[in-house]
Design a protein around this motif. Sequence first.
Motif, PDB file in Angstrom:
ATOM      1  N   ALA B  38       0.820  -1.205   0.000  1.00 49.76           N
ATOM      2  CA  ALA B  38       0.000   0.000   0.000  1.00 49.76           C
ATOM      3  C   ALA B  38       0.860   1.263   0.000  1.00 49.76           C
ATOM      4  N   LYS B  39       1.971   1.206   0.694  1.00 49.16           N
ATOM      5  CA  LYS B  39       2.807   2.401   0.776  1.00 49.16           C
ATOM      6  C   LYS B  39       3.838   2.461  -0.346  1.00 49.16           C
ATOM      7  N   GLY B  40       3.655   1.631  -1.349  1.00 54.17           N
ATOM      8  CA  GLY B  40       4.628   1.636  -2.433  1.00 54.17           C
ATOM      9  C   GLY B  40       5.850   0.851  -2.043  1.00 54.17           C
ATOM     10  N   ARG B  41       6.908   0.970  -2.826  1.00 56.14           N
ATOM     11  CA  ARG B  41       8.076   0.130  -2.572  1.00 56.14           C
ATOM     12  C   ARG B  41       8.798   0.557  -1.295  1.00 56.14           C
ATOM     13  N   LEU B  42       9.578  -0.352  -0.787  1.00 48.38           N
ATOM     14  CA  LEU B  42      10.361  -0.071   0.413  1.00 48.38           C
ATOM     15  C   LEU B  42      11.520   0.857   0.064  1.00 48.38           C
ATOM     16  N   PRO B  43      11.733   1.922   0.862  1.00 50.02           N
ATOM     17  CA  PRO B  43      12.933   2.715   0.612  1.00 50.02           C
ATOM     18  C   PRO B  43      14.186   1.876   0.902  1.00 50.02           C
ATOM     19  N   LEU B  44      15.242   2.135   0.148  1.00 54.10           N
ATOM     20  CA  LEU B  44      16.436   1.298   0.257  1.00 54.10           C
ATOM     21  C   LEU B  44      17.417   1.852   1.284  1.00 54.10           C
ATOM     22  N   ASN B  45      18.170   0.938   1.869  1.00 53.60           N
ATOM     23  CA  ASN B  45      19.312   1.307   2.701  1.00 53.60           C
ATOM     24  C   ASN B  45      20.444   0.366   2.305  1.00 53.60           C
ATOM     25  N   LEU B  46      21.239   0.814   1.324  1.00 56.74           N
ATOM     26  CA  LEU B  46      22.235  -0.076   0.720  1.00 56.74           C
ATOM     27  C   LEU B  46      23.634   0.203   1.232  1.00 56.74           C
ATOM     28  N   GLU B 218      16.251  -3.629  -9.831  1.00 58.14           N
ATOM     29  CA  GLU B 218      14.850  -3.916 -10.122  1.00 58.14           C
ATOM     30  C   GLU B 218      14.293  -4.892  -9.093  1.00 58.14           C
ATOM     31  N   GLY B 219      15.111  -5.903  -8.763  1.00 60.79           N
ATOM     32  CA  GLY B 219      14.713  -6.863  -7.732  1.00 60.79           C
ATOM     33  C   GLY B 219      14.478  -6.170  -6.407  1.00 60.79           C
ATOM     34  N   LEU B 220      15.376  -5.255  -6.045  1.00 60.36           N
ATOM     35  CA  LEU B 220      15.243  -4.526  -4.782  1.00 60.36           C
ATOM     36  C   LEU B 220      13.944  -3.729  -4.753  1.00 60.36           C
ATOM     37  N   ASN B 222      11.256  -4.488  -6.152  1.00 55.40           N
ATOM     38  CA  ASN B 222      10.083  -5.361  -6.096  1.00 55.40           C
ATOM     39  C   ASN B 222       9.927  -6.078  -4.768  1.00 55.40           C
ATOM     40  N   VAL B 223      10.858  -5.863  -3.858  1.00 56.94           N
ATOM     41  CA  VAL B 223      10.766  -6.584  -2.584  1.00 56.94           C
ATOM     42  C   VAL B 223       9.518  -6.136  -1.838  1.00 56.94           C
ATOM     43  N   ALA B 224       8.659  -7.112  -1.504  1.00 57.41           N
ATOM     44  CA  ALA B 224       7.398  -6.784  -0.836  1.00 57.41           C
ATOM     45  C   ALA B 224       7.437  -7.157   0.634  1.00 57.41           C
ATOM     46  N   MET B 225       8.343  -8.068   1.014  1.00 56.19           N
ATOM     47  CA  MET B 225       8.436  -8.425   2.429  1.00 56.19           C
ATOM     48  C   MET B 225       9.889  -8.738   2.765  1.00 56.19           C
ATOM     49  N   THR B 226      10.246  -8.464   4.018  1.00 56.29           N
ATOM     50  CA  THR B 226      11.616  -8.723   4.431  1.00 56.29           C
ATOM     51  C   THR B 226      11.627  -9.722   5.582  1.00 56.29           C
ATOM     52  N   ASN B 227      12.819 -10.248   5.835  1.00 55.59           N
ATOM     53  CA  ASN B 227      13.017 -11.200   6.932  1.00 55.59           C
ATOM     54  C   ASN B 227      11.954 -12.304   6.938  1.00 55.59           C
ATOM     55  N   ALA B 228      11.649 -12.820   5.765  1.00 60.49           N
ATOM     56  CA  ALA B 228      10.661 -13.901   5.684  1.00 60.49           C
ATOM     57  C   ALA B 228      11.324 -15.210   6.078  1.00 60.49           C
ATOM     58  N   ARG B 229      10.595 -16.052   6.773  1.00 61.95           N
ATOM     59  CA  ARG B 229      11.107 -17.378   7.104  1.00 61.95           C
ATOM     60  C   ARG B 229       9.933 -18.309   7.336  1.00 61.95           C
ATOM     61  N   ILE B 230      10.190 -19.574   7.132  1.00 56.21           N
ATOM     62  CA  ILE B 230       9.139 -20.569   7.374  1.00 56.21           C
ATOM     63  C   ILE B 230       9.548 -21.384   8.596  1.00 56.21           C
ATOM     64  N   GLU B 231       8.632 -21.505   9.535  1.00 57.34           N
ATOM     65  CA  GLU B 231       8.877 -22.349  10.701  1.00 57.34           C
ATOM     66  C   GLU B 231       8.034 -23.608  10.552  1.00 57.34           C
ATOM     67  N   VAL B 232       8.684 -24.753  10.567  1.00 54.33           N
ATOM     68  CA  VAL B 232       7.992 -26.021  10.362  1.00 54.33           C
ATOM     69  C   VAL B 232       8.047 -26.823  11.649  1.00 54.33           C
ATOM     70  N   ARG B 233       6.885 -27.225  12.130  1.00 52.51           N
ATOM     71  CA  ARG B 233       6.876 -28.122  13.286  1.00 52.51           C
ATOM     72  C   ARG B 233       6.464 -29.511  12.811  1.00 52.51           C
ATOM     73  N   LEU B 234       7.399 -30.449  12.930  1.00 55.28           N
ATOM     74  CA  LEU B 234       7.146 -31.809  12.459  1.00 55.28           C
ATOM     75  C   LEU B 234       6.349 -32.565  13.507  1.00 55.28           C
ATOM     76  N   ASP B 303       7.990  -9.576   7.616  1.00 59.58           N
ATOM     77  CA  ASP B 303       7.726  -8.162   7.903  1.00 59.58           C
ATOM     78  C   ASP B 303       7.348  -7.465   6.606  1.00 59.58           C
ATOM     79  N   THR B 304       6.380  -6.581   6.686  1.00 61.55           N
ATOM     80  CA  THR B 304       6.083  -5.708   5.543  1.00 61.55           C
ATOM     81  C   THR B 304       6.178  -4.280   6.055  1.00 61.55           C
ATOM     82  N   PRO B 305       6.161  -3.271   5.145  1.00 62.59           N
ATOM     83  CA  PRO B 305       6.227  -1.893   5.630  1.00 62.59           C
ATOM     84  C   PRO B 305       5.050  -1.571   6.552  1.00 62.59           C
ATOM     85  N   GLU B 306       3.923  -2.264   6.371  1.00 67.65           N
ATOM     86  CA  GLU B 306       2.751  -1.969   7.193  1.00 67.65           C
ATOM     87  C   GLU B 306       2.812  -2.640   8.554  1.00 67.65           C
TER      88      GLU B 306
END
Lengths: 193, 431
Positions: B38-46, B218-220, B222-234, B303-306
Amino acid sequence: MIRCSECSHENMDGLEYCDACGAKLPAGASAEPVPAAPAAAPVDAPEPSPPAEASVPTEEPSTGATATVATPVPVSVPTPSAGTVQNAQLTILRGGTVGKVFPLQVGDNLVGRWDPDSGSFPEVDMEHDDPEARISRKHALIRVSDRITIEDIGSLNGTFVNRGRRLEPGSPAEVKDGDEIIVGKTFFKVSVG
Amino acid sequence: MSGLTGFHALCSRDAVLSSAENFVLYLLLEMKAQGATAKGRLPLNLGIVLDRSGSMYDEKRLDYVSEAIKYLVDQLGPNDRATVTAFADKAAVVATADDLLRDKSKVKRAIDDIDQLEIGGGTQMALGMEAAIAEIEKNYSPNRLNRLLLLTDGQTYEERKCLDLARKHRERISCSTLGVGIEFNEKLLMEMAEASGANYHFINEPSTIPGIFSRELEGLRNVAMTNARIEVRLSAGMQVKEVFRASPQIYPIKDAVPDAERLLKIPLGDVESSMPNSALLVLVLPPRKPGRVRVAQAQLCYDTPEARDQREEAEAVVTYTLDREAIGKANGYVMNLVDQVSVAKIQMQAEAAAASGNVDKATRLLGNAIAGTQRLGNTKATQALVSLQNEMKKTQSLSTRAAKTQLLTAQATLRKTQLLDPESVKDALRE
């Protein structure tokens, strides 16, 4: 098992590609469905505490009774008999992440180090707590039924209960709540309930 | 399908045989981030880290890299932050974020003068990374895309330290790596990028650097979410044999191991929108009586900007049965990814065999990988592997320049996930 037609490596059922040479394996599991007779189904009954036949360590950790532990979606799992030890666990006292807890399942629990190449998938996995590799890949077997036993399955650095003599492979020793186990150079406490 | 990303779990089979043996089941955990937030792309900190060791003067690598960085500087918006750090024996900050905000042309002149920095001629990459991370931290915000961009042509003295730095900071700062030339240590650069789910590029022609930089940018964007991870409980009794990232790139995730509570964490890092992102788990299932059983529960966290720490859930359930007929066919969508991952794995095994001097085994493994890419109809990968195999047969090693180039090309081709066309995907997902 599925035997690879190229290199004869024995692969686990369900694998698509040979673990050793990468050749495509024939589709379909080779295993036969288990006949309805419960005797052949290892899920049915945890074996009684190990008699002398346990002197030959099995190649794979027996998954015998792992299925009897309650799982989120219950299936027709036999309830453990009244005398079965419940909620047994090991806690690291020294030589690893102190305080780390390994719950013990009813049935067999392999103590060792994770190593897919040799088919070692231990329940008590010391991969991250044993940087000096004092614990063998398949080190000891803890069996939980109406009592708890520990058996050394041919480890290099030995298994000890309450700082007694080194356990002979094939001769399980009984352990109780509060006992101390030494595996390689790691000290565990056994607790129940 | 539920939630913002349609995070879901797919097993290679819904029904499995109640046999007396352990067996393998493949579990795909997949999601797709929605378009711009909603807030557009994430501002960069490179934090751009530039290798200025002596070898960067070969083939005018430094000139091309400087041009690429100047291009990047021009593309930055008023809300973006960037710093430039150079390293050789020592590290030096060439431009701070404030410099860039104040005067872009001054920064570009500083980049032109980079060869006059008195920092020696070695390759102390860890020093460069540390200095750049310190600069990124000054402008760190969870609402920015915080990323290290590492450009190097060389082997560093402290590989372990570089990898540890990438892993240690991965929840805050992702790390893309660009290998220039053919002498760089591609394994290290790949693993550093994989640690945070960022990108690895290899550049065998300096002239392609600007193009690769614009792709990364261009990839940067398009980033819509950061620090994504999947937690799997077997569930109890289920074990993990291997874990792979299956899309958009294919690579093994070696540090995803279940803990004592059977919880396993798979880092995905920064996720670009509109691209399928997935992990493939090779599970070992125990024998069981017939009935339905949950294999694993999975949570996607990001995490997303929102909002921070968003969570979506999925679960994998199979039915154990005695009826062979009921097992039916494997899920074609999952198996296609299994095939792609397996071929990439065979190629890696071939590489390891070649590295340890076993050329025969390497050639044989490559033969099996080629059979795999042919089955998949991936012509580009087949060509790359055939060239590599020919080169290896001819030179009996991987140490020649031509072989190394073939190897890097084959790697890059096999790592990229070939997506099935949307129609067949829809079929596979139909309940």
